[in-house]
Design a protein around this motif. Structure first.
Motif, PDB file in Angstrom:
ATOM      1  N   PRO A  18       0.796  -1.162   0.053  1.00  0.00           N
ATOM      2  CA  PRO A  18      -0.052   0.065   0.113  1.00  0.00           C
ATOM      3  C   PRO A  18       0.716   1.272  -0.001  1.00  0.00           C
ATOM      4  N   GLU A  19       0.291   2.320  -0.521  1.00  0.00           N
ATOM      5  CA  GLU A  19       0.894   3.774  -0.621  1.00  0.00           C
ATOM      6  C   GLU A  19       1.361   3.935   0.893  1.00  0.00           C
ATOM      7  N   ALA A  20       2.660   4.428   1.104  1.00  0.00           N
ATOM      8  CA  ALA A  20       3.380   4.742   2.262  1.00  0.00           C
ATOM      9  C   ALA A  20       3.176   6.378   2.220  1.00  0.00           C
ATOM     10  N   ASP A  21       2.982   6.964   3.541  1.00  0.00           N
ATOM     11  CA  ASP A  21       3.111   8.318   3.987  1.00  0.00           C
ATOM     12  C   ASP A  21       4.443   8.683   4.851  1.00  0.00           C
ATOM     13  N   HIS A  22       5.343   8.743   4.096  1.00  0.00           N
ATOM     14  CA  HIS A  22       6.644   8.727   4.571  1.00  0.00           C
ATOM     15  C   HIS A  22       7.566  10.183   4.215  1.00  0.00           C
ATOM     16  N   PRO A  23       8.251  10.543   5.210  1.00  0.00           N
ATOM     17  CA  PRO A  23       9.101  11.855   5.026  1.00  0.00           C
ATOM     18  C   PRO A  23       9.784  12.018   3.349  1.00  0.00           C
ATOM     19  N   GLU A  24       9.390  13.032   2.867  1.00  0.00           N
ATOM     20  CA  GLU A  24       9.948  13.342   1.618  1.00  0.00           C
ATOM     21  C   GLU A  24      11.206  14.192   1.353  1.00  0.00           C
ATOM     22  N   ALA A  25      11.644  14.328   0.357  1.00  0.00           N
ATOM     23  CA  ALA A  25      12.849  15.321   0.273  1.00  0.00           C
ATOM     24  C   ALA A  25      12.342  16.726   0.810  1.00  0.00           C
ATOM     25  N   ASP A  26      13.207  17.592   1.437  1.00  0.00           N
ATOM     26  CA  ASP A  26      13.115  18.768   1.880  1.00  0.00           C
ATOM     27  C   ASP A  26      12.163  18.730   3.230  1.00  0.00           C
ATOM     28  N   GLU A  27      11.583  17.664   3.794  1.00  0.00           N
ATOM     29  CA  GLU A  27      11.179  17.624   4.856  1.00  0.00           C
ATOM     30  C   GLU A  27      11.834  17.467   5.929  1.00  0.00           C
ATOM     31  N   THR A  28      11.441  17.256   7.376  1.00  0.00           N
ATOM     32  CA  THR A  28      12.421  17.177   8.366  1.00  0.00           C
ATOM     33  C   THR A  28      11.894  15.697   8.790  1.00  0.00           C
ATOM     34  N   ALA A  29      13.043  14.666   9.017  1.00  0.00           N
ATOM     35  CA  ALA A  29      12.722  13.281   9.393  1.00  0.00           C
ATOM     36  C   ALA A  29      12.310  13.466  10.988  1.00  0.00           C
ATOM     37  N   PRO A  30      11.464  12.610  11.451  1.00  0.00           N
ATOM     38  CA  PRO A  30      11.190  12.410  13.087  1.00  0.00           C
ATOM     39  C   PRO A  30      12.610  12.251  13.393  1.00  0.00           C
ATOM     40  N   ASP A  31      12.442  12.574  14.835  1.00  0.00           N
ATOM     41  CA  ASP A  31      13.758  12.233  15.672  1.00  0.00           C
ATOM     42  C   ASP A  31      13.239  10.918  16.617  1.00  0.00           C
ATOM     43  N   PHE A  32      14.071  10.025  17.144  1.00  0.00           N
ATOM     44  CA  PHE A  32      13.739   9.048  17.982  1.00  0.00           C
ATOM     45  C   PHE A  32      15.149   8.596  18.796  1.00  0.00           C
ATOM     46  N   THR A  33      14.708   7.938  19.618  1.00  0.00           N
ATOM     47  CA  THR A  33      15.862   7.245  20.539  1.00  0.00           C
ATOM     48  C   THR A  33      15.610   5.809  20.770  1.00  0.00           C
ATOM     49  N   ARG A  34      16.582   4.914  20.438  1.00  0.00           N
ATOM     50  CA  ARG A  34      16.413   3.513  20.569  1.00  0.00           C
ATOM     51  C   ARG A  34      17.935   2.949  20.816  1.00  0.00           C
ATOM     52  N   PRO A  35      17.986   1.945  21.244  1.00  0.00           N
ATOM     53  CA  PRO A  35      19.549   1.350  21.386  1.00  0.00           C
ATOM     54  C   PRO A  35      20.162   1.258  19.985  1.00  0.00           C
ATOM     55  N   LEU A  36      21.205   1.899  19.954  1.00  0.00           N
ATOM     56  CA  LEU A  36      22.013   1.591  18.810  1.00  0.00           C
ATOM     57  C   LEU A  36      23.308   0.776  19.049  1.00  0.00           C
ATOM     58  N   VAL A  37      23.224  -0.185  18.102  1.00  0.00           N
ATOM     59  CA  VAL A  37      24.275  -1.432  18.324  1.00  0.00           C
ATOM     60  C   VAL A  37      25.619  -1.230  17.443  1.00  0.00           C
ATOM     61  N   ASN A  38      26.607  -1.487  18.085  1.00  0.00           N
ATOM     62  CA  ASN A  38      27.669  -1.767  17.190  1.00  0.00           C
ATOM     63  C   ASN A  38      28.446  -3.150  17.859  1.00  0.00           C
ATOM     64  N   ALA A  39      29.735  -3.473  17.039  1.00  0.00           N
ATOM     65  CA  ALA A  39      30.198  -4.687  17.555  1.00  0.00           C
ATOM     66  C   ALA A  39      30.422  -4.988  18.963  1.00  0.00           C
ATOM     67  N   GLU A  40      30.578  -4.114  19.829  1.00  0.00           N
ATOM     68  CA  GLU A  40      30.853  -4.218  21.061  1.00  0.00           C
ATOM     69  C   GLU A  40      29.823  -4.147  22.203  1.00  0.00           C
ATOM     70  N   PHE A  41      28.992  -3.085  21.829  1.00  0.00           N
ATOM     71  CA  PHE A  41      27.991  -2.776  22.987  1.00  0.00           C
ATOM     72  C   PHE A  41      26.826  -2.061  22.281  1.00  0.00           C
ATOM     73  N   TRP A  42      25.920  -1.537  22.977  1.00  0.00           N
ATOM     74  CA  TRP A  42      24.778  -0.777  22.594  1.00  0.00           C
ATOM     75  C   TRP A  42      24.250   0.137  23.638  1.00  0.00           C
ATOM     76  N   GLU A  43      23.508   1.181  23.225  1.00  0.00           N
ATOM     77  CA  GLU A  43      23.386   2.313  24.188  1.00  0.00           C
ATOM     78  C   GLU A  43      22.310   3.054  23.534  1.00  0.00           C
ATOM     79  N   ASP A  44      21.183   3.650  24.217  1.00  0.00           N
ATOM     80  CA  ASP A  44      20.490   4.539  23.832  1.00  0.00           C
ATOM     81  C   ASP A  44      20.986   5.720  23.310  1.00  0.00           C
ATOM     82  N   THR A  45      20.599   5.905  21.772  1.00  0.00           N
ATOM     83  CA  THR A  45      21.005   7.046  21.048  1.00  0.00           C
ATOM     84  C   THR A  45      20.045   7.623  20.353  1.00  0.00           C
ATOM     85  N   ALA A  46      20.061   8.916  20.456  1.00  0.00           N
ATOM     86  CA  ALA A  46      18.962   9.927  19.651  1.00  0.00           C
ATOM     87  C   ALA A  46      19.422   9.982  18.156  1.00  0.00           C
ATOM     88  N   LEU A  47      18.366   9.808  17.087  1.00  0.00           N
ATOM     89  CA  LEU A  47      19.050  10.088  15.808  1.00  0.00           C
ATOM     90  C   LEU A  47      19.578  11.518  15.565  1.00  0.00           C
TER      91      LEU A  47
END
Length: 168
Positions: free
Chosen positions: A9-38
């Protein structure tokens, strides 16, 4: 490999020149993860936000292999419903850590819902994941380039993505 192609179905997503929503989630690398904001990541420079199905799905493997092969001149960070434990394994097995790629863990799929790209999985009541999507973000989270899958499976035009990265 045989599979059915399904129109999404059609998606209602951010388009070019719009601001992408910010969020905070666990950001994972090879060693650990921590809550990080976009917004903390984009404040450091442009960023390619890569929404992908759960770890181990063939579209996920294909997307990351292609991005690794192309070695784009921009930081890439993934988002999927996989847990930090699954992401850590994927990062190690795929060599994403060598490229500096990290993955946000969003098991409830709330980020994809906020971006308008949540995809219900057939035959699994209450289970969804992000449809494949790319958002090239500037430092203020302005979308410079957006691609969202219109069918399943669907993959971006990587040459077009490379041009968008070069224009930053």
């Amino acid at each position: 490999m045989e599979f059915d192609v399904t129109e999404l179905p059609e998606a209602d997503h951010p388009e070019a020149d719009e601001t992408a929503p910010d969020f905070t989630r666990p950001l994972v690398n090879a060693e650990f993860w921590e809550d990080t904001a976009l917004s903390d990541l984009t404040a450091e420079g442009p960023l390619l936000l890569v929404f992908h199905p759960m770890d181990g799905a063939f579209p996920t493997t294909y997307i990351w292999n292609e991005l690794l092969e192309r070695d784009l001149d921009v930081e890439a960070v993934g988002v999927s419903i996989s847990t930090p434990y699954e992401h850590k394994t994927t990062i190690e097995e795929r060599g994403l850590d060598e490229a500096g790629y990290r993955l946000f863990s969003d098991p409830q799929n709330g980020v994809a819902e906020e971006y308008g790209i949540s995809h219900d999985l057939d035959g699994m009541a209450g289970v969804s994941e992000p449809r494949p999507a790319l958002f090239l973000l500037e430092e203020d989270r302005t979308v410079a380039y957006a691609w969202v899958a219109e069918e399943w499976p669907d993959f971006p035009d990587y040459d077009e993505l490379e041009r968008a990265v070069a224009e930053l």
